[in-house]
Design an enzyme around this catalytic site. Structure first.
Site, PDB file in Angstrom:
ATOM      1  N   SER A  83       0.800  -1.218   0.000  1.00  0.00           N
ATOM      2  CA  SER A  83       0.000   0.000   0.000  1.00  0.00           C
ATOM      3  C   SER A  83       0.842   1.280   0.000  1.00  0.00           C
ATOM      4  O   SER A  83       1.648   1.486  -0.891  1.00  0.00           O
ATOM      5  CB  SER A  83      -0.937  -0.083   1.205  1.00  0.00           C
ATOM      6  OG  SER A  83      -1.840   0.977   1.219  1.00  0.00           O
ATOM      7  N   ASP A 121      -3.344   6.166  -3.107  1.00  0.00           N
ATOM      8  CA  ASP A 121      -2.185   5.600  -2.413  1.00  0.00           C
ATOM      9  C   ASP A 121      -1.572   4.508  -3.297  1.00  0.00           C
ATOM     10  O   ASP A 121      -2.008   4.301  -4.441  1.00  0.00           O
ATOM     11  CB  ASP A 121      -2.548   5.092  -1.008  1.00  0.00           C
ATOM     12  CG  ASP A 121      -3.313   3.794  -1.030  1.00  0.00           C
ATOM     13  OD1 ASP A 121      -3.935   3.480  -2.064  1.00  0.00           O
ATOM     14  OD2 ASP A 121      -3.294   3.070  -0.015  1.00  0.00           O
ATOM     15  N   ASP A 137      -1.626   1.307  -3.615  1.00  0.00           N
ATOM     16  CA  ASP A 137      -2.384   0.196  -4.206  1.00  0.00           C
ATOM     17  C   ASP A 137      -3.807   0.634  -4.586  1.00  0.00           C
ATOM     18  O   ASP A 137      -4.665  -0.207  -4.871  1.00  0.00           O
ATOM     19  CB  ASP A 137      -2.391  -1.044  -3.297  1.00  0.00           C
ATOM     20  CG  ASP A 137      -3.059  -0.800  -1.958  1.00  0.00           C
ATOM     21  OD1 ASP A 137      -3.224   0.378  -1.578  1.00  0.00           O
ATOM     22  OD2 ASP A 137      -3.425  -1.784  -1.286  1.00  0.00           O
ATOM     23  N   ASP A 159      -6.387   1.934  -2.989  1.00  0.00           N
ATOM     24  CA  ASP A 159      -7.615   1.726  -2.209  1.00  0.00           C
ATOM     25  C   ASP A 159      -7.944   2.933  -1.336  1.00  0.00           C
ATOM     26  O   ASP A 159      -8.895   2.913  -0.568  1.00  0.00           O
ATOM     27  CB  ASP A 159      -7.576   0.422  -1.395  1.00  0.00           C
ATOM     28  CG  ASP A 159      -6.439   0.367  -0.395  1.00  0.00           C
ATOM     29  OD1 ASP A 159      -5.660   1.324  -0.301  1.00  0.00           O
ATOM     30  OD2 ASP A 159      -6.328  -0.674   0.291  1.00  0.00           O
ATOM     31  N   GLU A 174     -12.464   5.954   6.456  1.00  0.00           N
ATOM     32  CA  GLU A 174     -11.437   6.384   7.387  1.00  0.00           C
ATOM     33  C   GLU A 174     -11.037   7.785   6.943  1.00  0.00           C
ATOM     34  O   GLU A 174     -11.112   8.113   5.753  1.00  0.00           O
ATOM     35  CB  GLU A 174     -10.208   5.463   7.310  1.00  0.00           C
ATOM     36  CG  GLU A 174     -10.471   4.069   7.846  1.00  0.00           C
ATOM     37  CD  GLU A 174      -9.193   3.257   7.977  1.00  0.00           C
ATOM     38  OE1 GLU A 174      -8.976   2.686   9.056  1.00  0.00           O
ATOM     39  OE2 GLU A 174      -8.405   3.179   7.012  1.00  0.00           O
ATOM     40  N   ALA A 175     -10.577   8.599   7.903  1.00  0.00           N
ATOM     41  CA  ALA A 175     -10.187   9.972   7.570  1.00  0.00           C
ATOM     42  C   ALA A 175      -9.116   9.977   6.477  1.00  0.00           C
ATOM     43  O   ALA A 175      -9.056  10.885   5.654  1.00  0.00           O
ATOM     44  CB  ALA A 175      -9.674  10.677   8.818  1.00  0.00           C
ATOM     45  N   ASN A 176      -8.306   8.911   6.422  1.00  0.00           N
ATOM     46  CA  ASN A 176      -7.226   8.852   5.438  1.00  0.00           C
ATOM     47  C   ASN A 176      -7.694   8.576   4.009  1.00  0.00           C
ATOM     48  O   ASN A 176      -6.894   8.493   3.093  1.00  0.00           O
ATOM     49  CB  ASN A 176      -6.184   7.805   5.857  1.00  0.00           C
ATOM     50  CG  ASN A 176      -6.785   6.407   5.953  1.00  0.00           C
ATOM     51  OD1 ASN A 176      -7.675   6.038   5.187  1.00  0.00           O
ATOM     52  ND2 ASN A 176      -6.299   5.617   6.902  1.00  0.00           N
ATOM     53  N   GLY A 185      -1.010  -0.497  14.100  1.00  0.00           N
ATOM     54  CA  GLY A 185      -1.046  -1.900  13.691  1.00  0.00           C
ATOM     55  C   GLY A 185      -0.177  -2.163  12.464  1.00  0.00           C
ATOM     56  O   GLY A 185      -0.122  -3.283  11.972  1.00  0.00           O
ATOM     57  N   ARG A 207       0.636   6.076  17.948  1.00  0.00           N
ATOM     58  CA  ARG A 207       0.130   7.256  17.244  1.00  0.00           C
ATOM     59  C   ARG A 207      -0.598   8.174  18.212  1.00  0.00           C
ATOM     60  O   ARG A 207      -1.356   7.711  19.074  1.00  0.00           O
ATOM     61  CB  ARG A 207      -0.857   6.843  16.150  1.00  0.00           C
ATOM     62  CG  ARG A 207      -0.213   6.108  15.009  1.00  0.00           C
ATOM     63  CD  ARG A 207      -1.117   6.109  13.770  1.00  0.00           C
ATOM     64  NE  ARG A 207      -0.707   5.063  12.839  1.00  0.00           N
ATOM     65  CZ  ARG A 207       0.369   5.153  12.048  1.00  0.00           C
ATOM     66  NH1 ARG A 207       1.134   6.229  12.080  1.00  0.00           N
ATOM     67  NH2 ARG A 207       0.685   4.154  11.245  1.00  0.00           N
TER      68      ARG A 207
HETATM   69  P1  NG1 Z   1      -2.246   1.936  11.821  1.00  0.00           P
HETATM   70  O1  NG1 Z   1      -0.791   1.882  11.512  1.00  0.00           O
HETATM   71  O2  NG1 Z   1      -2.774   0.767  12.632  1.00  0.00           O
HETATM   72  O3  NG1 Z   1      -2.629   3.263  12.386  1.00  0.00           O
HETATM   73  C1  NG1 Z   1      -2.873   2.593   9.266  1.00  0.00           C
HETATM   74  C2  NG1 Z   1      -4.034   3.557   9.180  1.00  0.00           C
HETATM   75  C3  NG1 Z   1      -5.319   2.762   9.176  1.00  0.00           C
HETATM   76  C4  NG1 Z   1      -5.342   1.714   8.062  1.00  0.00           C
HETATM   77  C5  NG1 Z   1      -4.053   0.899   8.081  1.00  0.00           C
HETATM   78  C6  NG1 Z   1      -3.924  -0.028   6.914  1.00  0.00           C
HETATM   79  C7  NG1 Z   1      -4.267   5.776  10.175  1.00  0.00           C
HETATM   80  C8  NG1 Z   1      -4.214   6.620  11.397  1.00  0.00           C
HETATM   81  N1  NG1 Z   1      -4.047   4.478  10.314  1.00  0.00           N
HETATM   82  O4  NG1 Z   1      -3.035   1.805  10.438  1.00  0.00           O
HETATM   83  O5  NG1 Z   1      -6.397   3.630   9.086  1.00  0.00           O
HETATM   84  O6  NG1 Z   1      -5.592   2.311   6.821  1.00  0.00           O
HETATM   85  O7  NG1 Z   1      -2.889   1.733   8.130  1.00  0.00           O
HETATM   86  O8  NG1 Z   1      -3.443   0.557   5.743  1.00  0.00           O
HETATM   87  O9  NG1 Z   1      -4.516   6.320   9.079  1.00  0.00           O
HETATM   88 ZN    ZN Z   2      -3.755   1.078   0.305  1.00  0.00          ZN
END
Ligand code: NG1
Ligand code: ZN
Length: 546
Positions: free
Chosen positions: A66, A278, A280, A282, A372-374, A503, A509
């Site tokens: 990703s 991003d 990949d 998604d 997700e906000a991202n 994760g 974070r």
């Molecule tokens: P982690 O590293 O667990 O915060 C991040 C993103 C998740 C999710 C995963 C998988 C943030 C704050 N965290 O996870 O939302 O997209 O990567 O790609 O954006």
């Molecule tokens: Zn991705």
């Protein structure tokens, strides 16, 4: 069966596990430096074959990391309906991944026994990969694992993660969801897009124009392939197409969201719509610079709001009473939650980070919008909702307004990828909505104002010392941390802050938002210090942002 195990033994010798290496199936599968992943890929090929036998369906394996740097890679398993693999099997994945070379057969037999798998069943696995230089040999390792256990693999080669999810779903629904080919994917999406936008008259070339930052990844290649189909209804200028720049380096959706600034390599003129994928494809975020040169980000929360507004209006016009909900995580900007709940009167749920949690919660509604906000997100329609909408669209006894709304809902269902967040599908839906509503990106941006916010990372000796509750909004351990956060938050207006272990990276974070950017930055810094002191920080103390 005996010979299958012998074959596994023989083949696994060609994909040996470095002794002592331990990896976890994280927020989105295994993810680390590509050099450590060959044995993982082989073993995920084995596991996917077992999962296929167990479910009597086709399973997907996507090789990608990703938004991580080019040197990394990773793997995600896809279940029969195109969803993420179920949690019990994530556990098996970790078990197989970490078995030492001589224990591999035992670990494999353990899964077969626990799940009572009939080893004479057929097994089919779809394999896809992103553009990383390591992806070719790693996806071959997956296919070696599949064939060692007597399964069949189909290699889709270079595809986006959501494209592979789509293929798996098409295959297992016998074509009901679409054709399980890249061409089938494009034709489903662009036909729905053309249907949605065809009634909009007098759009200028400016309104049809969109700049896309492909993050130098697979999304760029796929946008190129699809462009021809869009019949000039959408005019794309593609940047960071992979011809020179490095994957995800100073570009892509994650960079733009976290840094809150434009990617390099994109020509931006004031007021022009731009978006970033991003690595990949998604995730997607939108942005523009205004006439004063100021940068404005429209992230997953703004996207969720736009889509929810559009759907709610269509439901009203169609005279349908379907239960719609929005699903977010703790990272959602407080203003977006307030707007959805108070102004739009939409039910909002908050889940833990990770798409599988959001996806699951969204299934509770007739129409569940999750982001997700991202920028990772999509919309789920229940079976019942889809049928109601279809009946209405075919009903001869309703007025034109209701019929038009029902048809638009149908096309919205078709342009969306319901299996997982999809940058290309989300982009087409957003572009269609803006066209239909005759909205500029500035107007979209002004639906509500984001609270200034800041995300930071803190390195600690062991991030597992932090336990959270209430969808990760409160830290229950280590002792005293939540109290410290609470008393800091009280010092700022409209403030909120929380911490959680990542994760996907070895960090904690920190998120903070407040009335001003200065307060958000200051709060994030002070909370970082509290984490550092109370949760075993390593390296130097977190420094004040400049
Ligand atoms: P982690 O590293 O667990 O915060 C991040 C993103 C998740 C999710 C995963 C998988 C943030 C704050 N965290 O996870 O939302 O997209 O990567 O790609 O954006
Ligand atoms: Zn991705």
């Amino acid at each position: 069966m005996m010979s299958q195990f012998q074959e596994v033994l023989k083949q696994s010798g060609l994909h040996p596990k470095p002794a002592g290496l331990v990896l976890q199936y994280g927020t989105a599968g295994f993810r680390t430096n590509a050099k450590q992943l060959d044995h993982i890929m082989f073993r995920m090929g084995l596991l996917a074959t077992l999962r296929s036998r167990k479910t009597k369906a086709t399973i997907g394996v996507m090789v990608t990391a990703s938004h991580n740097p080019e040197e990394d890679n990773g793997v995600k398993l896809i279940d029969p309906m195109g969803e993420m693999v179920t949690p019990t099997w994530e556990g098996y994945a970790t078990q197989l991944a970490n078995a030492e070379q001589e224990d591999l057969l035992t670990a494999l037999k353990d899964v077969i026994e626990k799940e009572a798998i009939d080893m004479s069943q057929e097994a089919d696995v779809f394999v896809g990969k992103d553009t990383r230089s390591s992806s070719a040999s790693l996806s071959q390792a997956v296919m070696d694992g599949v064939s060692a256990l007597g399964g069949h693999s189909k290699d889709y080669g270079l595809v986006t993660t959501p494209q592979l999810h789509y293929m798996v779903c098409c295959q297992n629904t016998k074509g009901k969801y679409g054709d399980a080919t890249v061409e089938g994917y494009y034709s489903k999406l662009y036909q729905a897009f053309i249907q949605l936008t065809k009634s909009v008259s007098n759009r200028t070339d400016d309104q049809k124009h969109l700049s896309v930052d492909g993050a130098n990844g697979i999304g760029a290649l796929k946008v190129r392939e699809m462009e021809a189909h869009l019949k000039k209804e959408l005019q794309i200028s593609l940047f960071n197409d992979g011809s020179k720049g490095k994957l995800n380096h100073q570009c892509g959706a994650d960079f733009v969201k976290v840094q809150q600034k434009p990617p390099t390599g994109v020509e931006m003129n004031p007021g022009e719509r731009c978006c970033s994928f991003d690595g990949d494809a998604d995730r997607i975020v939108y942005y523009f610079i205004d006439s004063e040169g100021q940068f404005h980000l429209l992230d997953g929360d703004k996207i969720a709001t736009l889509i929810s507004t559009f759907l709610k209006e269509l439901l009203t016009q169609a005279g349908l009473d379907l239960k719609m909900g929005a699903v977010q995580t703790a990272y959602a900007n407080g203003s977006s939650t307030r707007y959805l709940e108070d102004t739009m009167q939409v039910i909002v749920r908050c889940t833990k980070t990770g798409v599988k949690h959001l996806h699951h919660a969204a299934q509770e509604f007739d129409i569940g919008v999750y982001f997700e906000a991202n920028g990772h997100g999509t919309v789920l329609f229940s079976k019942a909702a889809e049928e109601i909408i279809q009946h209405l669209a075919e009903d001869a006894n309703i007025n034109d307004e209701r019929k038009r709304a029902a048809r638009m809902l149908q096309n919205t269902i078709n342009v969306i990828n319901q299996t997982v967040g999809d940058a290309i599908a989300d982009m087409l839906l957003i572009e269609a909505i803006l066209a239909i509503k005759g909205m500029t990106i500035q107007q979209w941006d002004s639906i509500y104002s984001d609270l200034p916010n800041r995300q930071l990372k803190v390195k600690v000796a062991d991030r597992r010392v932090i336990d959270t509750a209430d969808a990760e909004r409160r830290a229950v351990s280590p002792a005293g941390l939540q109290d410290a956060i609470d008393s800091l938050v009280k010092k700022y207006r409209k403030a909120r802050s929380f911490v959680r272990p990542s994760g996907t990276e070895d960090v904690v974070r920190v998120y903070a938002e407040a009335e001003t950017q200065e307060s958000a930055d200051d709060l994030a810094h002070k909370v970082s210090l509290a984490v550092y002191r109370l949760a075993g920080g390593v390296g130097g103390e977190p420094k004040q942002l400049l």
